[in-house]
Write a protein that holds these residues in place. Structure first.
Motif, PDB file in Angstrom:
ATOM      1  N   ASP A   1       0.792  -1.030   0.025  1.00  0.00           N
ATOM      2  CA  ASP A   1       0.137   0.124  -0.210  1.00  0.00           C
ATOM      3  C   ASP A   1       0.852   1.254  -0.011  1.00  0.00           C
ATOM      4  N   ALA A   2       1.956   1.209   0.794  1.00  0.00           N
ATOM      5  CA  ALA A   2       2.876   2.471   0.807  1.00  0.00           C
ATOM      6  C   ALA A   2       3.576   2.590  -0.456  1.00  0.00           C
ATOM      7  N   TRP A   3       4.282   1.699  -0.995  1.00  0.00           N
ATOM      8  CA  TRP A   3       4.827   1.755  -2.154  1.00  0.00           C
ATOM      9  C   TRP A   3       3.610   2.198  -3.350  1.00  0.00           C
ATOM     10  N   VAL A   4       2.757   1.561  -3.442  1.00  0.00           N
ATOM     11  CA  VAL A   4       1.599   2.203  -4.620  1.00  0.00           C
ATOM     12  C   VAL A   4       1.341   3.664  -4.310  1.00  0.00           C
ATOM     13  N   ARG A   5       1.204   3.998  -2.973  1.00  0.00           N
ATOM     14  CA  ARG A   5       0.864   5.427  -2.781  1.00  0.00           C
ATOM     15  C   ARG A   5       2.010   6.095  -3.146  1.00  0.00           C
ATOM     16  N   LYS A   6       3.212   5.833  -3.039  1.00  0.00           N
ATOM     17  CA  LYS A   6       4.269   6.625  -3.407  1.00  0.00           C
ATOM     18  C   LYS A   6       4.496   6.829  -5.000  1.00  0.00           C
ATOM     19  N   HIS A   7       3.937   5.859  -5.509  1.00  0.00           N
ATOM     20  CA  HIS A   7       4.032   6.055  -7.170  1.00  0.00           C
ATOM     21  C   HIS A   7       2.715   6.302  -7.820  1.00  0.00           C
TER      22      HIS A   7
END
Length: 128
Positions: free
Chosen positions: A117-123
């Motif tokens: 979730d954090a990785w997707v939000r970052k990108h």
């Protein structure tokens, strides 16, 4: 602006032919999402005047072109994780965007979900 995501299938003990086979199966599932294209990744740039692919594809790696303005990265990751869960153990998929890579497994644990979730939000574009 659209983005390209690299999706690489890893399976311990598999040869290039097997990795290509697995990537093609995953490609079909990714094409069902809201992406522009999913093609085998080819390393390097195509020289001027070259018509054909001419460059070696890297076994098991796909280039996924995301449509501009759409928040489809989360969908791509969801498809990959679902595919991994159904495909058995011993496989991972590395998803890379802008040089940032996350390694996904078929595990359904909460910690991996938080990382994803954090990785997707970052990108994902905030305006998308």
């Amino acid at each position: 602006m659209g983005a390209d995501v690299l999706v690489g299938v890893v399976e311990e003990g598999s040869d290039d032919a097997r990795l290509e086979e697995l990537a093609l199966v995953l490609r079909q599932e990714l094409l069902a999402t809201d992406v522009r294209a999913v093609e085998p990744y080819r390393e390097g740039e195509v020289p001027d005047g070259t018509r054909g692919p001419g460059l070696a594809a890297i076994a098991g790696v796909l280039s996924v072109s995301l449509a501009p303005g759409l928040q489809v990265l989360g969908s791509v990751v969801t498809v990959v994780r679902d595919w991994l869960r159904r495909s058995g153990s011993g496989r991972t998929v590395k998803v890379t965007i802008d040089g940032d890579t996350i390694e996904l497994t078929g595990a359904s644990d909460a910690v991996q979900q938080q990382v994803v979730d954090a990785w997707v939000r970052k990108h994902t574009p905030a305006d998308g």
